[in-house]
Enzyme design. Structure first.
Site, short mmCIF file in Angstrom:
data_model
loop_
_atom_site.label_atom_id
_atom_site.label_comp_id
_atom_site.label_asym_id
_atom_site.label_seq_id
_atom_site.Cartn_x
_atom_site.Cartn_y
_atom_site.Cartn_z
CG HIS A 207 14.56 85.64 78.50
ND1 HIS A 207 13.51 85.16 79.23
CD2 HIS A 207 15.19 86.55 79.28
CE1 HIS A 207 13.52 85.74 80.42
NE2 HIS A 207 14.53 86.57 80.49
NE ARG A 314 17.92 89.31 80.83
CZ ARG A 314 17.57 90.52 80.39
NH1 ARG A 314 18.39 91.23 79.67
NH2 ARG A 314 16.38 91.00 80.67
NE ARG A 351 19.13 87.69 86.00
CZ ARG A 351 18.15 87.86 85.11
NH1 ARG A 351 17.13 88.65 85.40
NH2 ARG A 351 18.19 87.28 83.95
CG ASP A 474 10.21 87.58 85.02
OD1 ASP A 474 9.47 86.90 84.28
OD2 ASP A 474 11.45 87.45 85.06
NE ARG A 484 9.87 87.69 80.09
CZ ARG A 484 10.95 87.97 80.81
NH1 ARG A 484 10.95 87.77 82.11
NH2 ARG A 484 12.02 88.46 80.24
CB CYS A 521 17.46 95.82 85.16
SG CYS A 521 16.78 94.46 86.10
C1 PEP Z 1 12.95 91.22 84.18
O1 PEP Z 1 12.24 90.27 84.52
O2 PEP Z 1 12.51 92.37 83.98
C2 PEP Z 1 14.40 91.03 84.00
C3 PEP Z 1 15.21 92.05 83.79
O3 PEP Z 1 14.87 89.75 84.00
P1 PEP Z 1 14.69 88.76 82.76
O4 PEP Z 1 14.12 89.56 81.61
O5 PEP Z 1 16.00 88.17 82.44
O6 PEP Z 1 13.70 87.76 83.28
MG MG Z 2 13.19 88.46 85.18
#
Ligand code: PEP
Ligand code: MG
Length: 584
Positions: A207, A314, A351, A474, A484, A521
């Site tokens: 993130h 987010r 979300r 994810d 990740r 997304c």
């Molecule tokens: C994802 O997991 O692809 C997503 C868009 O959510 P985040 O990156 O906030 O976990």
């Molecule tokens: Mg995610």
């Protein structure tokens, strides 16, 4: 001597500037430039705070009981000595006078310079004095926080690189180098003075990297020992396309990167021409390009980039970095309403909170509290574990929906029981608002497909939800068992693994078969390397950082979905899809 440090490329472009080393614990200190006319006052602020700490320590010395351990007296002496140290005072003066850093920033910068020298000392006793210095600086900072600042509010936006004088003293672009930054820390830098970022740790879709990308400035993460190898104020180049930081570049290298930087700037200007062009493929398919945002204040950037809505807000960024004090219903409602108003009638997909894993609420609860945070109490699991907190958020979102088109998106669902529990809480939130007589609006309900179990049990998702949004960040992490955020396994994080592609393709196909909306997304949606493949798999809705929209639109305009569909099936069936993808 020129050398380079390699990491992972996370945000495009070239930045050339001086390194600012910031310890992870110091990122909450304000970083802004002062005007030349404020220099004296700024130095005065540090001096006044330092004198106050000296007085406090003298008072403690006098009040010390006779039987106090001698180490305590010695410690106070050391602290007093450090406070008067010429290196600290002259260094702070230098950063304020020559670089126009605000007082707190100057103080922490000089702390980093001296701390580095302590680290290099052979003598263990002296090396350990670093902790004393940190305590002393902490005391000064605390005093400065308490005292009213005579300085005007910091300028709202970072100085643009092209506005800066290429003078060797002030106004040189600055590049932030840190061991680690949390996503919330990163958010603090969103309106900052920095022209680029480098961190030692982190993965491409961590993130922290995602926020760096949303800032649209060059960034490299996972650069291992970068923060150890670079010194405060070194000249550095960040190549965000190659994932490299070049330290102390020679004039030839500088010239070469200066050229690349100008080329990239021209390319951006060229892309701007597509802003008002509808995203339609060569065979006439209309493609929806949506924006991912972290804060309501990001809405104007989304509109400016030509987004036709927000595909992912987010909301957790409203919850982070607040020392456990969660935003109440009114505060959240206002924030969601600002996003809805900001998008001027276009849809906004909010979300529900996704904290946990690499998005801790606070830095204090960051490390080691859970053995496997990515597999733990995260996202909807966290919300369902605290229904009253979740209901507060649901009410706020439903109320914001009275002001425009709002879609409600739920992260990390896997079980039918979670789905049913979530939906009954949404009904309950509506009933609470009815009881209060408070206005709220209709929302479309969506679920994120982020866990392989969800992608493999689409029937139940399609039964209960109006639309699905594929969170590839994810989905890849959980399909391939790759953290990740961990740079040591970043080479195994593969969006083109056949298993990942199959889950993505099946989800798109299942939604289409039932006439339900589906978008991607995750970061894949904003990466032009995957645009044609996703189009070929039937995707018609992409959500990404505003900065990526025009480049993806350019790909869309050059694509023919009918031709891509056949080719995409070959890619899906290939043993090594990346080779098939590159071979076209
Ligand atoms: C994802 O997991 O692809 C997503 C868009 O959510 P985040 O990156 O906030 O976990
Ligand atoms: Mg995610």
């Amino acid at each position: 001597m020129t050398f380079s440090v390699h990491g992972l490329a996370v945000a495009r472009g070239i930045a050339i500037g001086r390194a600012v080393l910031i310890a992870s614990s110091r990122v909450d200190v304000a970083h802004y430039f002062v005007e030349a006319s404020q220099v004296e006052a700024e130095i005065g602020r540090v001096r006044a705070a330092r004198n106050a700490v000296v007085d406090e320590l003298h008072r403690l010395q006098h009040e010390m009981p006779r039987d106090a351990p001698p180490e305590l007296t010695a410690l106070l002496d050391v602290h007093l000595m450090l406070l008067q140290d010429e290196m600290l005072t002259s260094g702070v003066k230098h950063w304020v006078t020559d670089r126009l850093y605000n007082a707190e920033w100057a103080l922490t910068t000089q702390l980093e310079v001296i701390a580095r020298q302590f680290d290099e000392m052979e003598d263990e006793y002296l090396r350990e004095r670093k902790a004393d210095l940190e305590q002393v600086v902490e005391r000064i900072l605390r005093y400065m926080k308490g005292a009213a600042s005579p300085v005007a509010a910091p300028p709202p936006a970072r100085r643009r690189q092209q506005d800066l004088l290429l003078d060797d003293t002030v106004d040189v672009p600055l590049v932030l180098v840190a061991h680690d930054l949390s996503p919330a820390d990163m958010l603090q830098f969103k309106k900052s003075v920095f022209a680029g970022f480098v961190t030692d740790v982190g993965g491409k879709t961590s993130h922290t990297a995602i926020v760096a990308r949303s800032m649209d400035i060059p960034a490299v993460v996972g650069a291992r020992a970068a923060s150890q190898l670079v010194r405060q104020d070194d000249w550095v180049i960040i190549d965000g396309d190659a994932g490299v930081m070049i330290v102390d570049p020679s004039p030839i290298i500088l010239a070469e990167y200066g050229f690349k930087q100008r080329q990239a700037e021209l390319e951006r200007e060229r892309l701007q021409r597509l802003r008002h062009t509808p995203a339609v493929t060569l065979d006439g398919r209309k493609i929806e390009l949506l924006a991912n945002i972290e804060m309501p204040e990001d809405a104007p950037a989304a509109l400016k980039a030509g987004a036709v809505g927000v595909g992912l807000f987010r909301s957790e960024f409203l919850f982070m970095g607040r020392q456990g004090d969660l935003p109440g219903e009114e505060e959240q409602y206002q924030a969601y309403k600002r996003a809805v108003d900001g998008m001027q009638g276009l849809p906004v997909t909010i979300r529900t909170v996704d904290v946990g894993a690499d998005k801790p609420l606070d830095r204090s609860v960051r490390d080691g509290t859970h053995l496997n945070p990515a597999l733990g109490l995260r996202a909807i699991r966290w919300s369902l574990a605290d229904p009253s907190m979740f209901l507060t958020q649901l009410r706020a979102i439903l109320r914001a929906a009275a002001h425009g088109q709002v879609h409600l998106l739920i992260p990390m669902l896997a079980h039918a029981s979670e789905i049913r529990q979530t939906l009954s809480l949404v009904d309950f939130a509506r009933a609470e608002l009815d009881n209060r007589g408070q206005a709220y609006g209709p929302v479309k309900l969506g679920a994120m497909i982020e866990i392989p179990a969800a992608a493999l049990s689409l029937k139940v998702f399609l039964k209960y939800f109006d639309f699905l949004s594929i969170g590839t960040n994810d989905l890849i992490q959980y399909t391939l068992a790759i953290d990740r955020t961990d740079e040591s396994v970043a080479h195994l994080y593969d969006p083109l693994h056949p298993a990942v592609l199959k889950l993505v393709a099946d989800t798109i196909a299942a939604c289409q078969a039932q006439g339900k909306g589906v978008s991607v997304c995750g970061e894949m949606a904003g990466d032009v390397a995957f645009t044609r493949l996703l189009l070929g798999l039937g995707l018609r809705s992409f959500s990404m950082h505003p900065a990526q929209i025009l480049a993806v639109k350019q790909e869309v305009l050059r694509s023919d979905t009918a031709k891509l569909a056949t080719w995409a099936q070959h890619v899906l069936e290939a043993e090594d899809p990346s080779k098939t993808l590159l071979g076209t």
